[in-house]
Design a protein around this motif. Structure first.
Motif: not given
Length: 257
Positions: A128-130, A139-140, A153-156, A165-167
């Motif tokens: 499953e995806t976030i 929002r995340l 680190y989250a972006r990596q 690209e989605t988030l």
């Protein structure tokens, strides 16, 4: 005349004593700039350190990037702990003297939700995806990926998992990782990316799962003494941070040593 001279001598003596007292006070006071994610651990360490040393430690917490920029602009930090090696490197590149540098502890990146949410345990990178967990409009919460280490680190990790690209347009960008945690704690974001130690420190969020360590750079916290002429108190504190007592506190707070 004699009275005036005596008064002048007395005034000079008082001034000299005040100068010595001020110098001693400055020598026994250390400003420790530390990444926001270290708040709980450092608070405990300051109490332990001050109990056995005649030194006052003044901790300052913020994003590592914010602290590094403040130090580069002349903030009176004497010991600096960053949540990534890049901001420590950057500080040295600005001409700031850094000595006694070493890698202190490690951390993990976690996905969290409010404690009372119905979200089931979920390890990012599973089937499953976030994005699917977020739903359509939510929002995340993350530290700002433009400069906050936790956000970097989250972006990596999101790039590695194919979700960036989605988030990216759906991020609630916070000034530091504790601010991102607060968004989840208050229910303003249904999910957040923080360190596992942040999740552990909060009673109002729940850790859903850990990001794969291979999805981002190693989360390493370097420490260094700041300045060309560090005080004995600053050196003592810096070295104590590697002691068995300090490491026991780091482990109790969830850091890897």
């Amino acid at each position: 005349m004699r009275g005036t001279r005596a008064q002048r001598l007395q005034g000079m003596l008082v001034a000299a004593l005040l100068t010595v007292a001020a110098s001693a006070s400055a020598e026994d006071r250390v400003e420790l700039f530390a990444a926001a994610s270290m708040t709980d651990a450092i608070d405990r360490m300051v109490a332990r350190f001050e109990a056995s040393h005649d030194v006052e430690v003044v901790p300052v917490y913020a994003a590592s990037s914010t602290l590094a920029r403040q130090i580069a602009n002349g903030a009176p930090a004497e010991v600096y702990i960053s949540a990534n090696v890049e901001w420590m490197d950057w500080l040295g590149e600005q001409g700031v003297a850094l000595t006694e540098r070493t890698d202190l502890v490690h951390n993990r990146l976690a996905l969290v939700a409010p404690a009372d949410s119905q979200q089931k345990p979920f390890a990012p990178g599973d089937d499953e995806t976030i994005a699917a967990r977020l739903g359509e409009d939510a929002r995340l919460a993350v530290g700002d990926p433009a400069h906050v280490p936790a956000g970097i680190y989250a972006r990596q990790a999101l790039q590695s998992l194919g979700e960036w690209e989605t988030l990216a347009p759906r991020l609630a960008r916070a000034a530091n990782v504790r601010a991102a945690l607060a968004l989840v704690e208050r229910g303003e974001a249904p999910l957040g990316v923080v360190y596992s130690t942040d999740a552990r420190a909060s009673d109002t969020v729940r850790q859903l799962g850990l990001f794969p360590s291979s999805s981002h750079a190693s989360i390493t916290y370097p420490v260094a003494v700041v300045g060309e002429r560090p005080s004995d108190a600053a050196l003592t504190l810096r070295r104590w941070l590697e002691s068995d007592d300090a490491m026991a506190i780091f482990r109790a707070e969830g850091f890897g040593t």
